[in-house]
Design an enzyme around this catalytic site. Sequence first.
Site, PDB file in Angstrom:
ATOM      1  N   SER A  19       1.092   7.759   5.613  1.00 35.71           N
ATOM      2  CA  SER A  19      -0.129   8.021   6.388  1.00 35.71           C
ATOM      3  C   SER A  19      -1.266   8.431   5.455  1.00 35.71           C
ATOM      4  CB  SER A  19       0.122   9.139   7.404  1.00 35.71           C
ATOM      5  OG  SER A  19       0.983   8.680   8.405  1.00 35.71           O
ATOM      6  N   ARG A  27      -3.860  -4.087  12.715  1.00 29.19           N
ATOM      7  CA  ARG A  27      -3.503  -3.298  13.906  1.00 29.19           C
ATOM      8  C   ARG A  27      -3.620  -4.135  15.178  1.00 29.19           C
ATOM      9  NH1 ARG A  27      -6.242   1.952  10.964  1.00 29.19           N
ATOM     10  NH2 ARG A  27      -4.387   2.294   9.675  1.00 29.19           N
ATOM     11  N   TRP A  48       8.572   0.461   1.843  1.00 26.86           N
ATOM     12  CA  TRP A  48       8.485  -0.128   3.192  1.00 26.86           C
ATOM     13  C   TRP A  48       7.693  -1.431   3.177  1.00 26.86           C
ATOM     14  CZ3 TRP A  48      11.991   2.928   4.498  1.00 26.86           C
ATOM     15  CH2 TRP A  48      11.894   4.299   4.358  1.00 26.86           C
ATOM     16  N   LEU A  93       0.845  -1.201   0.000  1.00 26.48           N
ATOM     17  CA  LEU A  93       0.000   0.000   0.000  1.00 26.48           C
ATOM     18  C   LEU A  93       0.883   1.255   0.000  1.00 26.48           C
ATOM     19  CD1 LEU A  93      -2.835   1.385   0.391  1.00 26.48           C
ATOM     20  CD2 LEU A  93      -2.448   1.186   2.856  1.00 26.48           C
ATOM     21  N   GLU A  96       1.652   0.162  10.022  1.00 29.89           N
ATOM     22  CA  GLU A  96       0.203  -0.142  10.048  1.00 29.89           C
ATOM     23  C   GLU A  96      -0.574   1.004  10.704  1.00 29.89           C
ATOM     24  OE1 GLU A  96      -1.101  -4.095  10.286  1.00 29.89           O
ATOM     25  OE2 GLU A  96       0.829  -4.916   9.627  1.00 29.89           O
ATOM     26  N   GLU A 112       3.721   4.120  -0.368  1.00 33.63           N
ATOM     27  CA  GLU A 112       4.531   4.592  -1.492  1.00 33.63           C
ATOM     28  C   GLU A 112       5.442   5.702  -0.992  1.00 33.63           C
ATOM     29  OE1 GLU A 112       1.930   5.837  -4.621  1.00 33.63           O
ATOM     30  OE2 GLU A 112       1.196   3.802  -4.979  1.00 33.63           O
ATOM     31  N   PRO A 113       6.413   6.119  -1.826  1.00 37.41           N
ATOM     32  CA  PRO A 113       7.293   7.213  -1.381  1.00 37.41           C
ATOM     33  C   PRO A 113       6.498   8.438  -0.926  1.00 37.41           C
ATOM     34  CG  PRO A 113       8.155   6.225  -3.380  1.00 37.41           C
ATOM     35  CD  PRO A 113       6.846   5.553  -3.127  1.00 37.41           C
TER      36      PRO A 113
HETATM   37  N1  CAA Z   1     -11.853   0.956   8.307  1.00 39.93           N
HETATM   38  C1  CAA Z   1     -12.696   0.881   7.245  1.00 39.93           C
HETATM   39  N2  CAA Z   1     -12.841   1.881   6.367  1.00 39.93           N
HETATM   40  C2  CAA Z   1     -12.100   2.988   6.581  1.00 39.93           C
HETATM   41  C3  CAA Z   1     -11.206   3.122   7.637  1.00 39.93           C
HETATM   42  C4  CAA Z   1     -11.106   2.042   8.540  1.00 39.93           C
HETATM   43  N3  CAA Z   1     -10.271   2.065   9.585  1.00 39.93           N
HETATM   44  N4  CAA Z   1     -10.608   4.336   7.564  1.00 39.93           N
HETATM   45  C5  CAA Z   1     -11.109   4.941   6.502  1.00 39.93           C
HETATM   46  N5  CAA Z   1     -12.012   4.131   5.899  1.00 39.93           N
HETATM   47  C6  CAA Z   1     -12.807   4.404   4.700  1.00 39.93           C
HETATM   48  C7  CAA Z   1     -13.757   5.589   4.934  1.00 39.93           C
HETATM   49  O1  CAA Z   1     -14.973   5.153   5.482  1.00 39.93           O
HETATM   50  C8  CAA Z   1     -13.918   6.121   3.521  1.00 39.93           C
HETATM   51  O2  CAA Z   1     -14.790   5.296   2.791  1.00 39.93           O
HETATM   52  P1  CAA Z   1     -16.078   5.919   2.035  1.00 39.93           P
HETATM   53  O3  CAA Z   1     -15.582   6.964   1.093  1.00 39.93           O
HETATM   54  O4  CAA Z   1     -16.691   4.731   1.345  1.00 39.93           O
HETATM   55  O5  CAA Z   1     -16.940   6.490   3.094  1.00 39.93           O
HETATM   56  C9  CAA Z   1     -12.542   5.879   2.908  1.00 39.93           C
HETATM   57  O6  CAA Z   1     -11.914   4.849   3.675  1.00 39.93           O
HETATM   58  C10 CAA Z   1     -11.635   7.107   2.928  1.00 39.93           C
HETATM   59  O7  CAA Z   1     -11.562   7.542   4.243  1.00 39.93           O
HETATM   60  P2  CAA Z   1     -11.378   9.050   4.616  1.00 39.93           P
HETATM   61  O8  CAA Z   1     -12.286   9.918   3.802  1.00 39.93           O
HETATM   62  O9  CAA Z   1     -11.485   9.125   6.084  1.00 39.93           O
HETATM   63  O10 CAA Z   1      -9.885   9.302   4.098  1.00 39.93           O
HETATM   64  P3  CAA Z   1      -8.742  10.202   4.691  1.00 39.93           P
HETATM   65  O11 CAA Z   1      -7.769  10.352   3.597  1.00 39.93           O
HETATM   66  O12 CAA Z   1      -9.288  11.412   5.352  1.00 39.93           O
HETATM   67  O13 CAA Z   1      -8.108   9.280   5.876  1.00 39.93           O
HETATM   68  C11 CAA Z   1      -6.840   7.447   6.742  1.00 39.93           C
HETATM   69  C12 CAA Z   1      -7.785   7.967   5.670  1.00 39.93           C
HETATM   70  C13 CAA Z   1      -7.654   6.908   7.909  1.00 39.93           C
HETATM   71  C14 CAA Z   1      -5.876   8.495   7.253  1.00 39.93           C
HETATM   72  C15 CAA Z   1      -6.095   6.314   6.014  1.00 39.93           C
HETATM   73  O14 CAA Z   1      -5.390   6.869   4.933  1.00 39.93           O
HETATM   74  C16 CAA Z   1      -5.149   5.557   6.898  1.00 39.93           C
HETATM   75  O15 CAA Z   1      -5.553   4.659   7.629  1.00 39.93           O
HETATM   76  N6  CAA Z   1      -3.811   5.871   6.798  1.00 39.93           N
HETATM   77  C17 CAA Z   1      -2.805   5.065   7.425  1.00 39.93           C
HETATM   78  C18 CAA Z   1      -2.318   4.040   6.434  1.00 39.93           C
HETATM   79  C19 CAA Z   1      -1.603   2.908   7.086  1.00 39.93           C
HETATM   80  O16 CAA Z   1      -1.999   2.397   8.129  1.00 39.93           O
HETATM   81  N7  CAA Z   1      -0.549   2.446   6.422  1.00 39.93           N
HETATM   82  C20 CAA Z   1       0.158   1.331   6.863  1.00 39.93           C
HETATM   83  C21 CAA Z   1       0.895   0.749   5.715  1.00 39.93           C
HETATM   84  S1  CAA Z   1       0.866  -0.971   5.651  1.00 39.93           S
HETATM   85  C22 CAA Z   1       2.064  -1.522   6.701  1.00 39.93           C
HETATM   86  O17 CAA Z   1       2.634  -0.812   7.484  1.00 39.93           O
HETATM   87  C23 CAA Z   1       2.246  -2.973   6.617  1.00 39.93           C
HETATM   88  C24 CAA Z   1       3.546  -3.519   6.966  1.00 39.93           C
HETATM   89  O18 CAA Z   1       4.321  -3.808   6.101  1.00 39.93           O
HETATM   90  C25 CAA Z   1       3.850  -3.870   8.367  1.00 39.93           C
END
Ligand code: CAA
Length: 382
Positions: free
Chosen positions: A133, A244, A157, A126, A364, A128-129
């Site tokens: 977040s 998480r 990452w 998921l 995450e 990218e550079p």
């Molecule tokens: N569960 C389900 N749906 C969710 C959600 C959640 N926790 N968070 C957001 N959504 C949905 C929203 O309901 C919305 O859907 P609809 O348009 O259908 O209503 C959509 O996602 C977009 O949400 P937002 O409008 O709230 O978007 P935003 O840009 O304002 O915020 C965010 C989104 C919560 C910040 C999200 O981008 C986020 O969680 N960012 C963190 C990303 C992350 O955790 N990355 C980890 C990388 S993976 C990793 O680390 C793995 C590894 O290798 C160990």
Amino acid sequence: MFSLQFSETHEMIRDTARQFAQDEIAPTAIERDKNGEFPYEITKKLGELGFLGMMVSPEWGGSGLDALSYVIAMEEISAVDASCGVIMSVNNSLVCWGLETYATDAQKDKWLRPLASGQVHGAFCLSEPEAGSDATSQHTTATKVDGGWLLNGTKNWITNGQTASTYLVMAQTNRELKHKGITCFIVPRTAEGFEPGIKEDKLGIRSSDTCSIGLTNVFVPDDQVLGGEGVGFKIAMESLNGGRIGIAAQALGIAKAGSELATKYATERKAFGKPIADLQAIQMKIADMATRVEAARYMVYRAAWMKDQHMNYIKAAAQAKLLASTTAVHVALEAIQVHGGYGYVREYIVERLLRDAKITEIYEGTSEIQHIVIARELLKEL
Ligand code: CAA
């Protein structure tokens, strides 16, 4: 109402995970950390134990266990080596869960079965550079061509990036639709144009494998789209909710190890003519560490229990990760303090706990993102 009750199966899983971690993981942990070596043999054995597809139905090669079993195993494995914990967590939560929930039967047969039975392991792409977040801001594109899609971009990452065989890759298929134009693709390691980069030289979880992935005109056939066009962001967010809980359990394991190692050391180390455990300053630390670990454990197990009850666990998972990761960093620091100078050298393990703990506040979803998720869920409840 949440009630923490362990079945015989849960107890058996804890014993099995603890024994395995002591016998098979601990002996090489210091060296692997020092050299940044991936634990190939251990990963294979985790698969044989059924720990790489714990919650997947046996129909698709998994162990058919609940989320509580998963966090119990994660806690025990991570208490000995958090690098092994993250390999396990990514495969269970971010790869197998999405495939079991969204794949067609034909896709499950081909892709999920080997992952859930631990013959191979997977990765989740998921970040990218310029999209960490801010995960909706995907720059990787997938362009429609005859019979499939051409993927172009860079992923960052990626845990298990060099060693996985199957990758779930998010890419933008329709930029105008923003996050609703993100699609998830199942991509094998062998796809032409799919190039894992150099292994990152990390502060902690050094034995796990993290790298970027370059995608240059990678052809992915239509039958490797997961869940349909535009469903990728939903899959990613839902997978991360469960992920998480896994990372919270990893942090809990680190914190538990710190608390236990420091307490044991305090009974062995003498100063002022008696074990330092007799000194009130040290007793304060011992009590504080154990109390924080118990509190984190309660939150982590509660989130897993809520998942098992099919309740909305978004807030509980974010709270568990926030609390457990903060606890892991705090306890690791205190464990070093109890060890004094010995805590600052590799031989005594606690310095690795601190280096490993830090990432649990970052991946995450950073702690800052967990605050956003928690606040949004609270405000929705009004
Ligand atoms: N569960 C389900 N749906 C969710 C959600 C959640 N926790 N968070 C957001 N959504 C949905 C929203 O309901 C919305 O859907 P609809 O348009 O259908 O209503 C959509 O996602 C977009 O949400 P937002 O409008 O709230 O978007 P935003 O840009 O304002 O915020 C965010 C989104 C919560 C910040 C999200 O981008 C986020 O969680 N960012 C963190 C990303 C992350 O955790 N990355 C980890 C990388 S993976 C990793 O680390 C793995 C590894 O290798 C160990």
